[in-house]
Write a protein that holds these residues in place. Structure first.
Motif, mmCIF file in Angstrom:
data_model
loop_
_atom_site.group_PDB
_atom_site.id
_atom_site.type_symbol
_atom_site.label_atom_id
_atom_site.label_comp_id
_atom_site.label_asym_id
_atom_site.label_seq_id
_atom_site.Cartn_x
_atom_site.Cartn_y
_atom_site.Cartn_z
ATOM 1 N N ALA A 69 11.995 -6.752 -0.145
ATOM 2 C CA ALA A 69 11.382 -6.870 1.188
ATOM 3 C C ALA A 69 10.551 -5.625 1.422
ATOM 4 N N GLU A 113 -2.267 -1.938 6.030
ATOM 5 C CA GLU A 113 -3.436 -1.256 5.451
ATOM 6 C C GLU A 113 -4.567 -1.300 6.471
ATOM 7 N N GLY A 149 -6.558 4.499 11.719
ATOM 8 C CA GLY A 149 -5.267 3.848 11.940
ATOM 9 C C GLY A 149 -4.876 3.747 13.401
ATOM 10 N N ASN A 157 -2.592 -6.130 -2.609
ATOM 11 C CA ASN A 157 -2.532 -4.837 -1.930
ATOM 12 C C ASN A 157 -3.889 -4.452 -1.354
ATOM 13 N N GLY A 208 0.825 -1.178 0.000
ATOM 14 C CA GLY A 208 0.000 0.000 0.000
ATOM 15 C C GLY A 208 0.870 1.241 0.000
ATOM 16 N N MET A 258 6.818 -4.093 2.947
ATOM 17 C CA MET A 258 5.683 -4.424 3.818
ATOM 18 C C MET A 258 4.906 -3.153 4.134
ATOM 19 N N ASP A 259 3.626 -3.340 4.375
ATOM 20 C CA ASP A 259 2.786 -2.197 4.704
ATOM 21 C C ASP A 259 1.630 -2.691 5.565
ATOM 22 N N ASP A 292 11.646 -1.778 2.144
ATOM 23 C CA ASP A 292 10.895 -0.984 3.114
ATOM 24 C C ASP A 292 10.177 -1.969 4.011
ATOM 25 N N PRO A 293 10.946 -2.598 4.864
ATOM 26 C CA PRO A 293 10.376 -3.731 5.601
ATOM 27 C C PRO A 293 9.702 -3.372 6.920
ATOM 28 N N THR A 294 9.382 -2.093 7.161
ATOM 29 C CA THR A 294 8.731 -1.750 8.424
ATOM 30 C C THR A 294 7.452 -0.968 8.187
ATOM 31 N N ALA A 295 6.540 -1.087 9.132
ATOM 32 C CA ALA A 295 5.295 -0.310 9.110
ATOM 33 C C ALA A 295 4.815 -0.214 10.553
ATOM 34 N N ALA A 296 3.969 0.759 10.843
ATOM 35 C CA ALA A 296 3.520 0.953 12.229
ATOM 36 C C ALA A 296 2.132 1.570 12.253
ATOM 37 N N HIS A 297 1.469 1.421 13.372
ATOM 38 C CA HIS A 297 0.211 2.117 13.614
ATOM 39 C C HIS A 297 0.071 2.372 15.101
ATOM 40 N N ILE A 352 2.583 0.354 17.598
ATOM 41 C CA ILE A 352 2.949 -1.026 17.285
ATOM 42 C C ILE A 352 3.733 -0.999 15.982
ATOM 43 N N LEU A 390 9.446 -6.756 8.524
ATOM 44 C CA LEU A 390 9.670 -7.966 7.710
ATOM 45 C C LEU A 390 11.158 -8.270 7.806
ATOM 46 N N TYR A 441 5.891 -3.099 13.012
ATOM 47 C CA TYR A 441 6.038 -4.399 12.354
ATOM 48 C C TYR A 441 7.257 -4.346 11.446
#
Lengths: 201, 187
Positions: free
Chosen positions: B40, B45, B50, B150, A28, B42-43, A39-44, B180, B184, B182
Motif C-alpha cells: 500500500a 506528485e 506543492g 510514477n 514518487g 501512495m504519493d 506508506d499509504p499517506t501523502a499531503a500537500h 490536504i 490509501l 490523502y
C-alpha cells in the motif's frame, strides 16, 4: 519433466521480478523502494487569501431625473412636483467583504444648486432577493441634504446582485417644505446625489 | 533487464536442481515458494511548489459575487501501488483537511479524474466532485492490485474548487494555510 520444471521456475522468478518492478513504478520520491511497502499517506498545502473590499453602483436605464412643478389648479393649493423624465426607480447595488464583525453603510448627499423651500426625498427599500449574505437595512424615506445621511446600514459580507430589480430600490420625490414655503423661488436647480459605501464602525 | 533476469534465474534454478539431481537420483520434483506481501504505497506528485493558492477577488461590477481565483496553475497527480491479499477488499483513497481549517463560509471540493497513465491492474475509479472537510472522504474507490505509474501524467489528476456556501460568514481574515492529506485505505 526436468525441462518443464526449469521453465516453471524461471517463469515464477520472472513473475516476482515484474511485481517488484510494478511496486517501484507507482511511487514518487522513492517510496517504491521501501522494503516495508507501507506508506499509504501523502499531503500537500493549500492557501486561501481573503481581503476586505466594498463597492457600490447604481442601476437604471435613465439616471437623469427631472421633476416639474405643476401650477396649482385651484387658488390656494400648494405647488406639487411630478417626475417628468428619467427612470421612476433606480437600484442600489453593492458588494462587500467585511472583516470580522465590522460592517459597512451607504450614505447619500446632494450637491449643486440651491433649492430652498424644497425637499428632495429618496425612499430606500429593503434589499431584494437575488443576492446573498448580510445585506443592509434600507432607511425608508429620508430627506437628502448636503451632509451625509445613512441610507443603508448594517452591511456585512454580501452582494446584492448587479442590475435593475436587484439591491435596494430608490424612489425619488420632490415636495415643498411647508415650514420654509416662503423660500421657494421660480428656478431650475440642478442637483447631484452621491452615494458612498463606507465603514460603519 | 528482463533478459538478464531470465538468464540469472535460469542459471540459479539450474544449479539448485543439478545439485538436487546428483544427490537424490530418485527425486525429480522441485518445491519453489515465494511470498508477496500486501503493498500500500501512495504519493502525490506535482508541478510547482506543492501549494495550491486561492484568492477571493471583487467581482467586475458592483453587486456581483466575489470571484474565487486559483492563483497558481499546477498539476497534482496521485500515484499508488497496491497489492492485495486474495480475500482482501478493494481499497480507497480518502482526502481530508488537516493542519488548519477552512475559512468560514467556504467549501472545498476535490475531484479526481479517472485513471490514466502507464500502470496496470485494477486501478480505482473517481468518486466525482467531493466536498472535503476534517473527516476523511473517499475520492477514489475500487483499487485492487494495481500500480499507476510514477509521476505527472500517471494515476489520477486532482482538481480543486472553492465555493462560497455562506456569504455572510465570509470574513476578510487574510491568509489561511492548511494541509490536504490523502490516505490509501483498506475499505
Amino acid at each position: 519433466m526436468k525441462k518443464v520444471t526449469f521453465l516453471l521456475a524461471a517463469i515464477l522468478v520472472l513473475g516476482v521480478s515484474s511485481i517488484a518492478k510494478a511496486q517501484n513504478n507507482g511511487n514518487g520520491n522513492g517510496n517504491g523502494n521501501s522494503p516495508a511497502q507501507e506508506d499509504p499517506t501523502a499531503a500537500h498545502a493549500l492557501n486561501i487569501s481573503i481581503s476586505s473590499y466594498s463597492m457600490i453602483g447604481l442601476a437604471g436605464s435613465n439616471q437623469a431625473l427631472a421633476f416639474e412643478a405643476s401650477a396649482a389648479e385651484v387658488a390656494g393649493d400648494k405647488v406639487v412636483f411630478t417626475q417628468s423624465s428619467g427612470s421612476t426607480s433606480l437600484w442600489l447595488n453593492y458588494s462587500a467583504i467585511a472583516e470580522g464583525e465590522n460592517t459597512y453603510k451607504v450614505t447619500a448627499k446632494v450637491t449643486g444648486d440651491a433649492h430652498d423651500g424644497l425637499d428632495v426625498k429618496v425612499n430606500v427599500s429593503s434589499a431584494s432577493t437575488g443576492g446573498a449574505g448580510e445585506t443592509g437595512t434600507g432607511a425608508g424615506e429620508i430627506i437628502l441634504t448636503s451632509t451625509e445621511s445613512d441610507v443603508v446600514t448594517g452591511i456585512g459580507s454580501c452582494y446584492t446582485g448587479a442590475g435593475e430589480e436587484l439591491g435596494h430600490e430608490l424612489t425619488y420625490s420632490v415636495s415643498a417644505n411647508e415650514d420654509n414655503y416662503g423660500d421657494i423661488a421660480a428656478s431650475s436647480p440642478s442637483l447631484i446625489v452621491t452615494y458612498t459605501i463606507t465603514d460603519e464602525n | 533487464m528482463k533478459i538478464i533476469t531470465t538468464i540469472l534465474a535460469t542459471l540459479l534454478m539450474s544449479l539448485v536442481l543439478c545439485q538436487q539431481a546428483s544427490a537424490q537420483l530418485d527425486e525429480e520434483t522441485v518445491h519453489i515458494g515465494f511470498s508477496l506481501p500486501e503493498v500500500a504505497l501512495m504519493d502525490v506528485e506535482y508541478i510547482g511548489n506543492g501549494t495550491i493558492e486561492f484568492e477571493l477577488s471583487p467581482s467586475a461590477e458592483s453587486g456581483g459575487s466575489p470571484v474565487v481565483r486559483q492563483l497558481t496553475s499546477q498539476e497534482f497527480w496521485i500515484n499508488y501501488s497496491s497489492a492485495l491479499g486474495k480475500f482482501s477488499p478493494d481499497r480507497s483513497i480518502v482526502a481530508q483537511i488537516s493542519g488548519g481549517t477552512l475559512p468560514e463560509g467556504l467549501e472545498l471540493y476535490i475531484q479526481a479524474t479517472d485513471y490514466s497513465g502507464n500502470g496496470e491492474g485494477k486501478t480505482g475509479a473517481s468518486v466525482g466532485k467531493v466536498k472535503v472537510g476534517s473527516d476523511p472522504r473517499p475520492i477514489i474507490t475500487g483499487i485492487g492490485s494495481a500500480y499507476t505509474g510514477n509521476g505527472i501524467g500517471n494515476g489520477h489528476q486532482l482538481n480543486f474548487e472553492i465555493d462560497i456556501s455562506q456569504m455572510e460568514k465570509v470574513s476578510a481574515s487574510g491568509a489561511h494555510d492548511f494541509t490536504i492529506m490523502y490516505t490509501l485505505t483498506d475499505n
